[in-house]
Design a protein around this motif. Structure first.
Motif, PDB file in Angstrom:
ATOM      1  N   SER A 176     -15.646  40.835 -50.819  1.00 13.76           N
ATOM      2  CA  SER A 176     -16.731  40.468 -49.912  1.00 13.76           C
ATOM      3  C   SER A 176     -16.578  41.266 -48.629  1.00 13.76           C
ATOM      4  O   SER A 176     -15.470  41.361 -48.080  1.00 13.76           O
ATOM      5  N   ALA A 177     -17.670  41.839 -48.144  1.00  8.87           N
ATOM      6  CA  ALA A 177     -17.609  42.667 -46.938  1.00  8.87           C
ATOM      7  C   ALA A 177     -17.099  41.880 -45.743  1.00  8.87           C
ATOM      8  O   ALA A 177     -16.375  42.409 -44.893  1.00  8.87           O
ATOM      9  N   SER A 178     -17.439  40.603 -45.662  1.00  7.07           N
ATOM     10  CA  SER A 178     -17.002  39.762 -44.543  1.00  7.07           C
ATOM     11  C   SER A 178     -15.612  39.178 -44.772  1.00  7.07           C
ATOM     12  O   SER A 178     -14.976  38.681 -43.849  1.00  7.07           O
ATOM     13  N   GLY A 179     -15.159  39.236 -46.016  1.00  8.86           N
ATOM     14  CA  GLY A 179     -13.882  38.620 -46.360  1.00  8.86           C
ATOM     15  C   GLY A 179     -14.039  37.197 -46.856  1.00  8.86           C
ATOM     16  O   GLY A 179     -13.121  36.629 -47.441  1.00  8.86           O
ATOM     17  N   ASN A 180     -15.204  36.596 -46.648  1.00 10.80           N
ATOM     18  CA  ASN A 180     -15.448  35.212 -47.058  1.00 10.80           C
ATOM     19  C   ASN A 180     -16.032  35.159 -48.464  1.00 10.80           C
ATOM     20  O   ASN A 180     -17.073  35.748 -48.731  1.00 10.80           O
ATOM     21  N   VAL A 181     -15.360  34.447 -49.358  1.00  6.73           N
ATOM     22  CA  VAL A 181     -15.869  34.219 -50.706  1.00  6.73           C
ATOM     23  C   VAL A 181     -16.547  32.852 -50.710  1.00  6.73           C
ATOM     24  O   VAL A 181     -15.899  31.829 -50.525  1.00  6.73           O
ATOM     25  N   THR A 182     -17.855  32.849 -50.901  1.00  9.05           N
ATOM     26  CA  THR A 182     -18.627  31.603 -50.857  1.00  9.05           C
ATOM     27  C   THR A 182     -19.053  31.195 -52.266  1.00  9.05           C
ATOM     28  O   THR A 182     -18.919  31.959 -53.226  1.00  9.05           O
ATOM     29  N   GLU A 183     -19.603  29.999 -52.355  1.00  9.60           N
ATOM     30  CA  GLU A 183     -19.959  29.430 -53.656  1.00  9.60           C
ATOM     31  C   GLU A 183     -20.971  30.278 -54.408  1.00  9.60           C
ATOM     32  O   GLU A 183     -20.912  30.401 -55.641  1.00  9.60           O
ATOM     33  N   ASN A 184     -21.894  30.883 -53.690  1.00 10.38           N
ATOM     34  CA  ASN A 184     -22.946  31.656 -54.366  1.00 10.38           C
ATOM     35  C   ASN A 184     -22.433  32.951 -55.004  1.00 10.38           C
ATOM     36  O   ASN A 184     -23.154  33.610 -55.748  1.00 10.38           O
ATOM     37  N   LEU A 185     -21.183  33.319 -54.728  1.00 13.53           N
ATOM     38  CA  LEU A 185     -20.589  34.511 -55.343  1.00 13.53           C
ATOM     39  C   LEU A 185     -19.895  34.200 -56.667  1.00 13.53           C
ATOM     40  O   LEU A 185     -19.443  35.113 -57.359  1.00 13.53           O
ATOM     41  N   ILE A 186     -19.792  32.914 -57.000  1.00 15.82           N
ATOM     42  CA  ILE A 186     -18.991  32.512 -58.162  1.00 15.82           C
ATOM     43  C   ILE A 186     -19.843  31.794 -59.198  1.00 15.82           C
ATOM     44  O   ILE A 186     -20.619  30.895 -58.868  1.00 15.82           O
ATOM     45  N   ASN A 187     -19.691  32.207 -60.453  1.00 17.79           N
ATOM     46  CA  ASN A 187     -20.355  31.553 -61.572  1.00 17.79           C
ATOM     47  C   ASN A 187     -19.285  30.876 -62.425  1.00 17.79           C
ATOM     48  O   ASN A 187     -18.615  31.512 -63.243  1.00 17.79           O
ATOM     49  N   PHE A 188     -19.114  29.577 -62.216  1.00 18.40           N
ATOM     50  CA  PHE A 188     -18.057  28.849 -62.915  1.00 18.40           C
ATOM     51  C   PHE A 188     -18.316  28.774 -64.423  1.00 18.40           C
ATOM     52  O   PHE A 188     -17.377  28.730 -65.219  1.00 18.40           O
ATOM     53  N   ASP A 189     -19.580  28.760 -64.829  1.00 18.63           N
ATOM     54  CA  ASP A 189     -19.887  28.722 -66.258  1.00 18.63           C
ATOM     55  C   ASP A 189     -19.419  29.997 -66.951  1.00 18.63           C
ATOM     56  O   ASP A 189     -18.898  29.955 -68.070  1.00 18.63           O
ATOM     57  N   THR A 190     -19.588  31.130 -66.265  1.00 17.29           N
ATOM     58  CA  THR A 190     -19.138  32.409 -66.823  1.00 17.29           C
ATOM     59  C   THR A 190     -17.616  32.436 -66.949  1.00 17.29           C
ATOM     60  O   THR A 190     -17.073  32.911 -67.952  1.00 17.29           O
ATOM     61  N   ILE A 191     -16.930  31.927 -65.939  1.00 15.39           N
ATOM     62  CA  ILE A 191     -15.464  31.871 -65.987  1.00 15.39           C
ATOM     63  C   ILE A 191     -15.005  30.999 -67.147  1.00 15.39           C
ATOM     64  O   ILE A 191     -14.041  31.335 -67.859  1.00 15.39           O
ATOM     65  N   LYS A 192     -15.710  29.898 -67.356  1.00 13.34           N
ATOM     66  CA  LYS A 192     -15.390  29.003 -68.478  1.00 13.34           C
ATOM     67  C   LYS A 192     -15.552  29.732 -69.810  1.00 13.34           C
ATOM     68  O   LYS A 192     -14.729  29.589 -70.723  1.00 13.34           O
ATOM     69  N   GLU A 193     -16.614  30.540 -69.925  1.00 10.22           N
ATOM     70  CA  GLU A 193     -16.848  31.315 -71.149  1.00 10.22           C
ATOM     71  C   GLU A 193     -15.752  32.350 -71.367  1.00 10.22           C
ATOM     72  O   GLU A 193     -15.277  32.553 -72.495  1.00 10.22           O
ATOM     73  N   HIS A 194     -15.326  33.015 -70.290  1.00  6.94           N
ATOM     74  CA  HIS A 194     -14.246  34.008 -70.395  1.00  6.94           C
ATOM     75  C   HIS A 194     -12.942  33.348 -70.848  1.00  6.94           C
ATOM     76  O   HIS A 194     -12.209  33.908 -71.678  1.00  6.94           O
ATOM     77  N   LYS A 195     -12.680  32.182 -70.294  1.00  3.80           N
ATOM     78  CA  LYS A 195     -11.457  31.452 -70.642  1.00  3.80           C
ATOM     79  C   LYS A 195     -11.465  31.090 -72.133  1.00  3.80           C
ATOM     80  O   LYS A 195     -10.446  31.237 -72.832  1.00  3.80           O
ATOM     81  N   LYS A 196     -12.624  30.657 -72.630  1.00  8.92           N
ATOM     82  CA  LYS A 196     -12.751  30.288 -74.041  1.00  8.92           C
ATOM     83  C   LYS A 196     -12.659  31.520 -74.932  1.00  8.92           C
ATOM     84  O   LYS A 196     -11.997  31.505 -75.981  1.00  8.92           O
TER      85      LYS A 196
END
Length: 384
Positions: free
Chosen positions: A193-213
């Motif tokens: 992130s250009a500001s250094g802040n990782v916010t909720e809108n940058l993360i797709n938890f469903d996609t992470i769940k799919e990768h884990k599976k």
């Protein structure tokens, strides 16, 4: 005590910029900061890493760099352009064109002029990786940059780390080098992130769940400079995802250089969800440190006893227990710990302690033991 001619001369005009030029002449990494931020804004921590890696300022720390930043701010040579990052001003650019500064050395790590620099070069690779990690965490235009350096970081920590990247793929997949029955794997999502802040809108938890599976992974972790928002943390907990910030990962890397941990220790880290608490690793790290202190204490006792005419340098396990049980640096020692350590020290692999029916005696000095262990360590590196 008498003021120097330079001090007397400055006292007449009291030009703050003259004083700063004198400070730049006497101390490392002052106007060099102007050079480093002339093209890109940097944080204090990034400047600390740059000072160590490219200017040989090994003792650089946050406090020292902040002092320099404050002086440059007061003289309007730099300015804060976003939260925690600094850029050069027009006045700073003009000054930079008129003063002499230390040249940035890309090959500092290869220097072998003296033993001190050789020692530094052993750690310079780590410093270089840390610097790149910090820079990459703000390079949102090139997300692959952070992914690749994080792969290297986890390699250093001992994991089998693969960069996958690309659409529909996890960024990095970590696996442990052990039998399948006891191994585990981790999907890693790198967020720059250009500001250094990782916010909720940058993360797709469903996609992470799919990768884990997809990879049949045991754990999932997101790595970024810093995570912002209580809702993000709560969602990470709900999805069993760990949030690991760059500061904490840097601390893990640095502490690993002194006391490396096992995969089982790091499992305790990955088992968490929400914000990472790296202090969970301290217990295992302290236990390894305790083993090192015990080894040294036993060898000190045996070596000190070597010249005793009555004991002839031989001590029993009971003798050692009586000598060490009240030692402040290794509290609550048990006879079993002493027995285990003596077995190790008297083994053919180490061979620094001899054993007779009457007890144990020193064969080697601590220095020779260190050299032998270093040889084994270097043999492991050459195999890898």
């Amino acid at each position: 005590m008498k003021a120097s001619n330079n001090a007397l001369s400055w006292n007449e005009e009291k030009n703050e910029l003259d004083l700063l030029c004198w400070i730049n002449y006497k101390y490392m990494f002052v106007f060099e900061i102007l050079f480093e931020i002339k093209d890109k804004s940097l944080s204090v921590k990034e400047l600390v890493s740059i000072a160590k890696v490219y200017y040989g300022y090994k003792s650089a720390n946050i406090d020292e760099i902040r002092k320099r930043i404050k002086m440059l701010l007061v003289n309007n040579l730099i300015m804060e352009d976003s939260l925690g990052t600094f850029t050069i001003t027009n006045k700073g650019k003009l000054l930079l064109n008129k003063v002499s500064i230390q040249k940035r050395s890309e090959n500092l790590v290869k220097s072998d002029i003296n033993n001190e620099k050789i020692s530094y070069s052993k750690n310079s690779l780590i410093e270089d990786k840390i610097l790149e990690m910090r820079m990459a965490s703000r390079d949102s235009v090139n997300p692959n940059r952070l992914e690749k350096i994080l792969r290297d970081i986890w390699d250093i920590l001992g994991f089998n780390s693969k960069w996958l990247g690309g659409s529909g793929k996890t960024d990095i997949l970590l696996k442990t080098h052990t039998t399948p029955k006891f191994s585990y794997s981790v999907v890693v999502d790198a967020k720059s992130s250009a500001s250094g802040n990782v916010t909720e809108n940058l993360i797709n938890f469903d996609t992470i769940k799919e990768h884990k599976k997809k990879h049949n992974a045991n754990y999932a972790v997101i790595i970024g400079e810093k995570f912002q928002g209580e809702r993000l943390i709560e969602r990470a907990k709900q999805h069993n995802v760990l949030l690991l910030n760059i500061d904490d990962l840097e601390q893990i890397i640095r502490e690993n250089q002194n006391i490396p941990l096992s995969f089982d220790s790091y499992r305790k880290l990955f088992e968490q969800n929400g914000t990472a608490n790296i202090e969970i690793l301290n217990e295992d790290r302290n236990q390894i440190k305790r083993i090192g202190i015990l080894m040294q204490s036993i060898m000190d006792c045996l070596i000190d006893e070597s010249d005793d005419e009555y004991t002839e340098g031989i001590l029993t396990e009971r003798d050692l227990y009586r000598s060490l049980r009240n030692e402040e640096k290794i509290q609550d020692i048990s006879p079993n710990e002493i027995h285990t350590m003596l077995d190790f020290l008297s083994s053919p692999l180490i061979g620094c302690v001899g054993h007779t029916k009457d007890g144990y005696y020193a064969i080697e000095s601590l220095e020779n033991i260190s050299k032998k262990l270093e040889f084994y360590s270097n043999s492991c590196k050459s195999i890898i």
